[in-house]
Design an enzyme around this catalytic site. Structure first.
Site, short mmCIF file in Angstrom:
data_model
loop_
_atom_site.label_atom_id
_atom_site.label_comp_id
_atom_site.label_asym_id
_atom_site.label_seq_id
_atom_site.Cartn_x
_atom_site.Cartn_y
_atom_site.Cartn_z
N TYR A 1 -33.21 111.69 -39.76
CA TYR A 1 -33.72 112.93 -40.35
C TYR A 1 -34.58 112.62 -41.59
CZ TYR A 1 -33.80 117.20 -43.09
OH TYR A 1 -34.20 118.25 -43.85
N LYS A 2 -34.15 111.67 -42.37
CA LYS A 2 -34.90 111.34 -43.57
C LYS A 2 -36.09 110.41 -43.27
CE LYS A 2 -31.09 112.21 -46.81
NZ LYS A 2 -31.73 113.19 -47.71
N TYR B 1 -23.89 114.95 -47.31
CA TYR B 1 -24.32 116.24 -47.85
C TYR B 1 -23.18 116.94 -48.57
CZ TYR B 1 -28.27 116.22 -44.66
OH TYR B 1 -29.40 115.91 -44.00
N ARG C 1 -29.58 120.53 -58.37
CA ARG C 1 -29.00 119.55 -57.47
C ARG C 1 -30.05 118.49 -57.18
NH1 ARG C 1 -30.52 120.13 -51.82
NH2 ARG C 1 -28.71 118.88 -51.28
N ASN D 1 -31.90 115.92 -54.22
CA ASN D 1 -32.07 115.52 -52.84
C ASN D 1 -32.85 114.22 -52.88
OD1 ASN D 1 -31.87 115.53 -50.09
ND2 ASN D 1 -33.24 117.28 -49.78
N GLU E 1 -35.68 114.12 -55.44
CA GLU E 1 -36.07 115.48 -55.83
C GLU E 1 -35.01 116.06 -56.76
OE1 GLU E 1 -38.40 116.69 -51.70
OE2 GLU E 1 -36.45 117.57 -52.15
N HIS F 1 -33.80 126.10 -43.10
CA HIS F 1 -32.92 124.93 -43.13
C HIS F 1 -32.52 124.46 -41.73
CE1 HIS F 1 -31.95 125.88 -47.49
NE2 HIS F 1 -32.26 124.60 -47.50
#
Lengths: 321, 346
Positions: B316-317, B37, B223, B225, B265, B193
């Site tokens: 998490y993903k 990140y 940005r 993701n 994204e 978040h």
């Protein structure tokens, strides 16, 4: 403003002497395009080339936000200040080319409010002029209480009264008319938000009274831009850029950095927004923290400085720029 | 359907695919061979011609099919589009931003004619023509945000700014990577978040919020993701997890190349002028592994990124289960050669 943010090249199309102390300026884009719309309460930073000194002063926009043909600001002359307002008053004429920042809003309306209650003192009227125009267009509920020294020095008072009628209340110090704040706050409907813009003392009075009467802190909003104070010259070491610079008596530290080719971020240039906050590596002396941004603890510890308004006296100041 | 736009589906028979041209312009999100990140924001300025950055809002070959899929999601679940009452002004700001951008950038598809507040909008790909009064919601078939985002690829949220925080209080969310507008609406920046691992300890959100509160009109930022999606599903929502979640358990070495998709994204952030709110478009791009590895640099790099990613992030993903299958498949496209810096194809 972040370094590299877009700017608006404009030409001055109108200068109006509003009263003994205040002039109004209108700007239009040089390329004839439309200005961006903005939200009531926004300011622009006006760049001035004052005989070799670059000045960048924030002024609230007072034209209607929906009027994209031009922007208007009002400037109160300050005879003992550093010269930005004097420059506007004595040198800026119709036809002159200038540069503005995009609008930035540090004093926005809370759109959830059931009613907007506005308290203005003197030149603090300007952001409310734009906010009222925006609320009027959207059908929002508002009420203005505007306090000024005298009818002669009350800019726009009669125009606003004529336009908004019983939603505008005027108070003249010379005629011993004062806002009955306690009763005013007592009579507001639930969900009212309170906004105050004016001299330091007025903001403190309104905030303290609202707190005392149990108003939620988040329903009270104020804006006070500080003009960077004048003072004695001082020296600063800029650790990141390896320069040592001198800040002149009528210059801010931020302006001195810019004059020496060191770009630092900024938005309001008046100690309110926090954008120029800078780490202090070493402070052998005393920082005059003139900002509204740092907490009392931060100020006392001298670990941070706001270069837009704060000054220094002492043997050595080293900061992270 | 015109030659510009694919006739394809993102559900049932999954006929979605990328043309060679779409593969070439795919926004591959990894500028180096590893991933962690960061507040990886940069100015959203026009990029190379033909790239997804060329215009403010990218319109590509999937446009018409994506809008058809959105209409279907909304018909099944109207709560995917919500706007609290004080956010209507921000909706008008967004409508103006998108209409002006598209009419300027794609004049062959979109036109906007203004006469004061009387606006005339033409959207040729979707065969829409609308005359309406700007700022008068009674002259549109639905609210301004819903109206324009039914005609614009990507999810959208609108954040009100107050009390030194951002509050997600309106949105159109039908192509999301497993989060729910209906659940998050009304939350502030830190609240929505909260589920993200690791980033809090790194101070990422405090810095990101501080940056965004000062975001300026006229200076949007962007940005990337990314995550992983089995089958080309746009709507991977928590509401529909029972429909798409089990698909992850049916992956095999034979099907991974065709069924596993990298989901990217492109997120942009725009200060809105009248409302002082922030618009957050989240544009989803899908590419199946088979398509992605036709670019040799991307095949090599994706292998290294997935192989080395911490399990916490893969969890998490949502792809920890299939990570070994992915690494095995991608390994055959990684000859160990060095990769060039940056995300562009060589």
């Amino acid at each position: 403003m972040s370094v590299g943010a877009p700017k608006i090249p404009v030409v001055v199309t109108e200068v109006v002497q509003v009263n003994d102390l205040i002039k109004r300026f209108r700007f239009q884009r040089r390329d004839g395009d439309a200005m961006p719309t903005f939200s009531g309460g926004a300011h622009v930073v006006v760049e001035m080339d004052d005989h070799g000194t670059r000045r960048m002063n924030p002024y609230s926009l007072m034209s209607a936000p929906s009027d994209t043909s031009g922007y208007e600001i009002s400037v109160r002359r300050d005879d003992v200040g550093r010269g930005g307002s004097l420059y506007m008053h004595t040198h800026v004429q119709p036809g002159m080319e200038m540069v503005l920042s995009h609008p930035v809003n540090l004093f926005p309306l809370d759109n959830r409010a059931k009613k907007h209650l506005m308290i203005a003192g003197g030149i603090g009227i300007t952001p409310f002029v734009a906010q009222m125009a925006q609320l009027q267009a959207m059908g929002g509920r508002f009420e203005l209480h505007y306090s000024m020294r005298s009818p002669a020095l009350g800019a726009y008072a009669q125009v606003l009264k004529a336009h908004y009628d019983d939603r505008v209340h005027l108070y003249y110090d010379e005629e011993k008319q004062f806002i009955d704040l306690k009763n005013l706050l007592k009579g507001q409907p639930l969900g009212t938000h309170l906004y105050v813009c004016g001299p330091k003392g007025m903001i403190a009075w309104v905030r303290a009274t609202a707190t005392e009467m149990g108003w939620p802190a988040l329903s009270v909003h104020s804006e006070e831009f500080l003009a960077p104070p004048v003072g004695k010259a001082f020296e600063v070491q800029l650790a990141a850029s390896g320069k040592t610079i001198t800040v002149a008596p009528n210059q801010s530290l931020l302006e001195a950095m810019e004059a020496n080719g060191v770009e630092a971020p900024y938005l309001c240039r008046g100690g309110a927004c926090g954008q120029c906050e800078t780490e202090v590596h070493r402070c052998d002396g005393h920082i005059d923290h003139n900002d509204h941004w740092l907490t009392d603890e931060q100020k006392a510890s001298n670990t941070k400085i706001m270069p837009c308004v704060s000054r220094f006296a002492g043997a050595a100041l080293v900061i992270d720029r | 359907m015109s030659l510009d736009f694919n006739d394809e589906t993102f559900r049932n028979d999954f006929t979605f695919k990328n043309s060679p041209k779409a593969i070439k312009r795919f926004p591959f999100p990894f500028p180096e061979d590893s991933y962690m990140y960061s507040v990886n924001m940069e100015p959203h300025v026009p990029g190379p011609k033909g790239s997804v950055f060329e215009h403010m809002f990218d319109v590509d070959e999937h446009y018409v099919a994506e809008m058809r899929d959105r209409a279907q999601v909304l018909a099944d679940d109207p709560l995917r589009c919500q706007s609290l009452p004080h956010m209507e002004l921000a909706g008008w700001d967004l409508l103006e931003l998108i209409m002006e951008s598209k009419a300027r950038d794609y004049p062959q598809w979109f036109e906007l004619h203004k006469n004061g507040n009387h606006w005339h909008w033409i959207n040729r790909p979707l065969q829409i023509e609308q005359k309406f009064t700007f700022m008068d919601p009674t002259t549109l078939p639905c609210g301004p945000m819903e109206y324009i985002t039914r005609q614009t690829q990507g999810d959208f949220t609108l954040q009100d700014q107050r009390d030194e925080n951002l509050w997600v209080e309106a949105g159109m969310v039908t192509t999301q990577a497993d989060w729910s507008l209906d659940f998050d609406i009304g939350m502030n920046f830190h609240q929505w978040h909260a589920p993200v691992p690791k980033a809090h300890e790194m101070g990422v959100f405090d810095r990101a919020l501080k940056f965004l509160l000062k975001l300026q009109h006229g200076a949007p930022v962007r940005r990337f993701n990314w995550t992983m999606t089995v089958d080309p599903l746009l709507d991977t929502s928590p509401e529909n997890y029972p429909k798409w979640g089990p698909g992850k358990t049916t992956m095999t070495p034979e099907t991974i190349g065709s069924r596993q998709h990298l989901r990217v994204e492109l997120q942009t952030l725009h200060r809105l002028p009248r409302s002082n709110a922030i618009a957050f478009p989240i544009r989803c791009y899908l590419i199946r592994f088979e398509e992605l590895v036709t670019v040799p640099k991307w095949g090599r790099r994706l292998h290294r990124v997935i192989r080395d990613i911490p399990d916490e992030l893969a969890t998490y993903k949502g792809f920890l289960r299939n990570k070994p299958l992915m690494v095995d498949y991608l390994a055959q496209f990684d000859d160990g050669a060095p990769t060039s810096p940056g995300f562009w194809a060589d």
